[in-house]
Each structure stands twice: as C-alpha cells, then as structure tokens.
Design a protein around this motif. Structure first.
Motif, short mmCIF file in Angstrom:
data_model
loop_
_atom_site.label_atom_id
_atom_site.label_comp_id
_atom_site.label_asym_id
_atom_site.label_seq_id
_atom_site.Cartn_x
_atom_site.Cartn_y
_atom_site.Cartn_z
N PHE A 37 -26.51 -23.73 -22.52
CA PHE A 37 -27.03 -24.97 -23.09
C PHE A 37 -25.93 -25.73 -23.81
CE2 PHE A 37 -31.31 -22.59 -23.69
CZ PHE A 37 -31.52 -22.66 -22.33
N ARG A 38 -25.08 -25.02 -24.51
CA ARG A 38 -23.98 -25.68 -25.21
C ARG A 38 -23.07 -26.41 -24.24
NH1 ARG A 38 -23.98 -20.92 -28.70
NH2 ARG A 38 -22.39 -19.95 -27.38
N GLU A 39 -22.82 -25.79 -23.07
CA GLU A 39 -21.97 -26.43 -22.08
C GLU A 39 -22.62 -27.70 -21.52
OE1 GLU A 39 -18.88 -25.57 -21.39
OE2 GLU A 39 -19.03 -23.95 -22.86
N PHE A 40 -23.93 -27.62 -21.25
CA PHE A 40 -24.64 -28.79 -20.74
C PHE A 40 -24.62 -29.92 -21.78
CE2 PHE A 40 -26.85 -25.86 -17.73
CZ PHE A 40 -26.52 -26.54 -16.56
N GLU A 41 -24.84 -29.56 -23.05
CA GLU A 41 -24.84 -30.58 -24.10
C GLU A 41 -23.46 -31.21 -24.24
OE1 GLU A 41 -26.28 -28.28 -27.34
OE2 GLU A 41 -28.38 -28.84 -27.01
N ALA A 42 -22.42 -30.38 -24.15
CA ALA A 42 -21.06 -30.91 -24.24
C ALA A 42 -20.76 -31.86 -23.10
CB ALA A 42 -20.06 -29.75 -24.25
#
Length: 272
Positions: free
Chosen positions: A36-41
C-alpha cells in the motif's frame, strides 16, 4: 491484489477491470501494508474491502468505479449482472446459528460479512491483524450488525468471547477449536476449512453454508460423547495412564511463580 478467493470472470467483470487500466489498488488482504505504501507513493488510490456478499459486492463495485472514473453505466451493468446471482445463492444456502470466529489469515472480517449475509448470528470476530484504514468499511458494516471486532486478538480474548456468547459454532485457531470441543461446542479450524474456500462474487455466496451447517448439526453428537465419557481424561488426568494421576496444585503454583519471575526479568531488560 485480489487474494481472498476466486471471482467468476463474466464479461462485465472483465470490462470493469479493463477500464481500471491498473490505476487503482484493490486492497483486500490487510497484510499488504508495505505494498500500500508503494501504491500511495506512486499516487495510486487504494480501495479496501472486497466483492463479498450482496452488499459488500455492490459497495466494492461502486468504490472501485468511482476511484477509477469508470462510467456509472458500466458500474450499473456489472452490478445488474452479478448481484442477482449472489442474492440467489445466499437465499438458497442460508446459515442459521450463533457463531464466534477468530483467525490470523487476514480475511476474518470478509468471512464474517459473508456469514452475516448468509443469515448467521455472528457475535465476535477476532483477528491477529491490526486495525488499518483498508478494513474500515468492513469494521463499520459488521459493528452496525452488532458484531464485536477485536484487532490483535489474543487467545485469551478469543476463548473468553466463546465462553461468553456460547455459540452454536466456534470458528478459530487450533487452541480455540480444542477449547470449544472441551465445552461440547462444535468448532471448525479457520485456516483449513473456512479461509481456503471461495469468498468473492457468486462463487463465494453460499460456499460456507454446507460446512458450517453440517458442523452446527453435530451438537447432539458432542453432547452424547460428553455424557458417555464424563470428565475422563480432562485436566491433569489427560492422557493414557496405568493409574489415575494425583492432582499436584503446588506444582502449578510453583510454575506460575516461575513464569511471573521470567516476565519481570524480561520487562526489566526492556527498560534498560
């Protein structure tokens, strides 16, 4: 990552996914926090929950469609194609009974939603996962139905809920299932018998009913075995012995003090 069960690949499903064009992350499994962090970034929106049950599928399609700017006509066409089949499957395979449930797979709230929509009286859901924004829609829906949600649940909390609500069926981890059977409560192991089944779309609707209803129907067998065997082999007498063991409460107290001492020493080390 659609990882909580198979979806029937109808034409409307395929058109909807094609319209998404990889612009949305569908967050089904709460263990994917790093993803999720990668998608948000990367600036990608994240949609929680999953197409589970009638209401869950309708809400998920709406949320996915809005996040990806899909036309309302395509969303409605997909809903009109999928939802009647789900409603029919749920009504054809109802579940009647009180259930408590716990697990560590990450799909506990989704399974609980499917059980509730199948007609089950779910009182408690314990999950090893933490509370995250991606399961909020499931939490809100379940709590509105009177279900208690326990994040980061311990074995003691799962067993306490089972003893409090006295369910017709306990779904849980191995020690929860063992405790339930000692109390003559039918039980199913979550990992092998529940989470491995399809959950999403028409394939998921009704998929739990057969195994759940069969387990609930075994209550009389547990009562008969309890009446026949009594307390033989329980507690300190468990196992096979030539002579009946004698209770040694002083040993339990000594061990309890030993564990307490170890815990105090561990906490002292953590403070240094």
């Amino acid at each position: 990552g659609l990882a909580a069960g198979p979806v029937v690949p109808t034409r409307e499903w395929r058109e909807l996914y094609a319209a998404l064009d990889c612009t949305v992350a569908a967050a089904i499994h709460p263990f994917y926090v790093a993803s999720f962090r990668e998608f948000e970034a990367a600036g990608r929106p994240i949609v929680g929950s999953a197409p589970v049950g009638y209401e869950g599928t309708a809400a998920w399609l709406e949320n996915i469609g809005r996040a990806a700017n899909v036309s309302s006509e395509l969303i409605d066409a997909t809903k009109n194609r999928i939802l009647p089949a789900i409603r029919g499957a749920l009504s054809a395979m109802p579940i009647k009974g009180r259930i408590t449930m716990s697990g560590y797979e990450g799909s506990e709230l989704l399974v609980a939603r499917l059980l509730v929509e199948s007609g089950a009286d779910v009182r408690y859901v314990g999950t090893a996962c933490p509370r995250t924004p991606y399961s909020e829609t499931d939490r809100e829906w379940l709590e509105a139905k009177g279900v208690h949600i326990q994040y980061r649940a311990s074995l003691e909390q799962d067993c306490a809920a089972m003893e409090e609500f006295q369910p017709d069926l306990a779904i849980g981890t191995t020690p929860v299932v063992q405790k339930a059977k000692e109390l003559t409560i039918p039980a199913l192991y979550f990992t092998n018998l529940i989470s491995a089944r399809p959950l999403m779309g028409p394939a998921g609707a009704g998929s739990l009913a057969q195994v759940v209803n069969a387990a609930i129907g075994n209550k009389t067998r547990f009562d008969e075995m309890k009446e026949f065997f009594g307390d033989v082999g329980s507690g300190y007498r468990a196992g096979v012995w030539e002579d009946v063991p004698q209770d040694k409460p002083e040993f339990r107290e000594h061990y309890k003090r030993h564990i307490a001492k170890l815990n105090r020493a561990r906490k002292a080390e953590e403070m240094v």
